[in-house]
Design an enzyme around this catalytic site. Structure first.
Site, mmCIF file in Angstrom:
data_model
loop_
_atom_site.group_PDB
_atom_site.id
_atom_site.type_symbol
_atom_site.label_atom_id
_atom_site.label_comp_id
_atom_site.label_asym_id
_atom_site.label_seq_id
_atom_site.Cartn_x
_atom_site.Cartn_y
_atom_site.Cartn_z
ATOM 1 N N LYS A 38 2.539 9.830 8.589
ATOM 2 C CA LYS A 38 1.886 9.317 9.972
ATOM 3 C C LYS A 38 2.301 9.997 11.083
ATOM 4 O O LYS A 38 1.948 11.039 11.518
ATOM 5 C CB LYS A 38 1.688 7.777 9.736
ATOM 6 C CG LYS A 38 0.719 7.528 8.607
ATOM 7 C CD LYS A 38 0.020 5.883 8.814
ATOM 8 C CE LYS A 38 -0.977 5.873 7.861
ATOM 9 N NZ LYS A 38 -0.575 5.099 6.555
ATOM 10 N N ASP A 55 9.370 2.686 1.910
ATOM 11 C CA ASP A 55 7.999 3.649 2.273
ATOM 12 C C ASP A 55 7.945 3.281 3.653
ATOM 13 O O ASP A 55 7.370 2.093 4.218
ATOM 14 C CB ASP A 55 6.841 2.933 1.329
ATOM 15 C CG ASP A 55 5.439 3.697 1.875
ATOM 16 O OD1 ASP A 55 5.598 4.182 3.005
ATOM 17 O OD2 ASP A 55 4.398 3.518 1.186
ATOM 18 N N PHE A 106 0.831 -1.080 0.147
ATOM 19 C CA PHE A 106 0.030 -0.057 -0.032
ATOM 20 C C PHE A 106 0.858 1.306 0.149
ATOM 21 O O PHE A 106 1.674 1.385 0.995
ATOM 22 C CB PHE A 106 -0.917 0.050 1.073
ATOM 23 C CG PHE A 106 -2.077 1.097 1.093
ATOM 24 C CD1 PHE A 106 -3.182 1.177 0.256
ATOM 25 C CD2 PHE A 106 -1.809 2.449 1.853
ATOM 26 C CE1 PHE A 106 -3.930 2.205 0.225
ATOM 27 C CE2 PHE A 106 -2.408 3.453 1.906
ATOM 28 C CZ PHE A 106 -3.505 3.493 1.103
HETATM 29 C C1 LIG Z 1 -0.799 5.289 5.064
HETATM 30 C C2 LIG Z 1 0.084 5.171 4.165
HETATM 31 C C3 LIG Z 1 0.381 5.648 2.926
HETATM 32 C C4 LIG Z 1 -0.580 6.799 2.526
HETATM 33 O O1 LIG Z 1 -0.391 7.640 3.469
HETATM 34 P P1 LIG Z 1 -1.597 9.114 3.273
HETATM 35 O O2 LIG Z 1 -1.209 10.076 4.497
HETATM 36 O O3 LIG Z 1 -2.886 8.486 3.545
HETATM 37 O O4 LIG Z 1 -1.522 9.521 2.040
HETATM 38 C C5 LIG Z 1 1.255 5.400 2.110
HETATM 39 N N1 LIG Z 1 2.071 4.319 2.446
HETATM 40 C C6 LIG Z 1 2.024 3.597 3.440
HETATM 41 C C7 LIG Z 1 2.745 2.239 3.905
HETATM 42 C C8 LIG Z 1 0.962 3.586 4.586
HETATM 43 O O5 LIG Z 1 0.727 2.932 5.585
#
Ligand SMILES: *Cc1c(COP(=O)(O)O)cnc(C)c1O
Length: 387
Positions: A251, A222, A136
């Protein structure tokens, strides 16, 4: 249904399957609904509230900045943004930082960096980025393309081209893609969060790193969910002992305010030049002042506590009745339950504990500083709900 739920149904785009719960306030790992009911929160607003609700140190740092200079735009220098970039680099070995406002934006920046770098160093066709199935990476059209889950794609084509996917753990599969497509980079989550809290094996991530060196590709991690102390290291790549070229984070970095950052290593530190990228809100002084407070408190003592709490949750739940297995790293924990995860989640909520799910698993992302007694109480309630 209360009035807020009814107004939400009427006026807010219907993209969220919300729980029937209106949160009105919180303190630390506790929060309260509109009826005044107390909950132990093991979700942290999806790994955002690193130090829980209404944390005093964080709120003081943010408030002081709000009452001084809340926004300036990137036409001017501001200290919180620059100091935060300095801290992020000093603590990761990365060289430069681009600030955005979300995880998706941090990943968009990584994709732009990979494309420009590859264009300059490998030729105009080497724009492919390998990501993993079940990953994701966000909801924009480009980060959706990066996300290796077809369920998110079907109704929004055409997506940004140039992404190909391999299975996590399948190094031969990644290698095969590099032979089929001219590749710029590999982008992976060290622990697949939305995909069910599935850590990559050390062997696989180190293998990907070696392959990136062999094939002259960028290793991009990521860490939007895994970053900022969540896994028991400041960033998960530090636990894996790899050296990425690009790290994205968001986050937990903001402690509750929107911020995203794309950290650039030595090989790519000068790839972005004037006018190549930008963000009106990126590097916002209040968000950065809060992030500085968060980062400064994620020290060795706190990280050791995160690992200790993690070991406690694993040992309590691994062999508990109704639990098939526990996965994850640090305070990013997935629980395979015999009952459907949604059912366990609802039972926990009814008994005063807020959890999350990821795929078919219960997911826990408690505040990093959750007191041990609250964690213990919550774990007992989860155990009862699983059994
Ligand atoms: C939550 C998440 C995203 C997206 O972040 P947003 O702030 O919602 O755009 C991207 N990569 C990972 C691994 C995530 O957990």
């Amino acid at each position: 249904m209360n009035e807020i739920m009814e107004l939400d149904r009427q006026y807010v785009a219907g993209t969220y399957a919300r729980f029937p719960l209106e949160l009105v306030s919180g303190k630390g790992a506790l929060c309260y609904d509109a009826a005044g009911r107390e909950y132990i929160d093991l979700g942290s607003g999806i790994a955002v509230n690193a130090f829980g609700y209404a944390d005093e140190g964080w709120a003081a740092a943010v408030s002081a900045q709000l009452l001084t200079l809340q926004h300036a735009s990137n036409l001017y220098y501001t200290a919180p943004c620059v100091r935060l970039a300095e801290q992020l680099c000093l603590r990761t070995g990365m060289k430069k930082v681009f600030f955005g406002n979300s995880g998706a934006e941090a990943n968009e920046c990584a994709v732009k960096v990979a494309r420009k770098w590859a264009g300059q160093n490998k030729g105009p066709d080497s724009y492919y980025i390998i990501t993993l199935n079940n990953s994701f990476h966000g909801r924009t059209l480009t980060t959706l393309a990066a996300t290796g889950q077809a369920v998110f794609h079907s109704q929004f084509r055409p997506l940004t081209p140039g992404f190909v996917h391999a299975d996590a753990g399948d190094l031969a599969g990644v290698r095969a893609l590099t032979e089929q497509y001219p590749c710029a980079a590999v982008l992976v989550e060290p622990v697949q969060g939305e995909g069910g809290v599935v850590p990559l094996s050390e062997e696989f991530l180190r293998g990907v790193e070696a392959l990136c060196r062999e094939k002259d590709m960028l290793l991009m991690v990521d860490e939007v969910q895994t970053g900022n102390g969540r896994t028991g290291a400041l960033y998960a790549f530090q636990r894996y002992g790899v050296t990425p070229d690009v790290v994205t984070t968001a986050k937990g970095l903001g402690g509750g305010l929107p911020i995203g950052a794309c950290l650039l290593g030595e090989r790519v530190e000068n790839v972005l030049g004037k006018g190549d990228h930008g963000s009106t809100f990126g590097g916002n002084p209040a968000a950065c002042a809060g992030a500085l407070n968060v980062l400064e408190r994620i020290d060795d003592t706190l990280l050791a506590e995160v690992r200790e709490k993690s070991a406690y949750v694993f040992s309590e739940l691994e062999h508990a009745p109704g639990v098939r297995g526990v996965t994850g790293l640090g305070l990013m924990i997935g629980i395979q339950t015999e009952k459907p995860a949604a059912e366990v989640l609802a039972a926990c909520r009814e008994n005063g504990v807020l959890c999350l799910t990821a795929k078919d698993r219960l997911r826990l992302l408690p505040p990093l500083n959750i007191p041990f007694d609250l964690l213990k109480k919550a774990v007992e309630i989860i155990k009862a709900a699983c059994a």
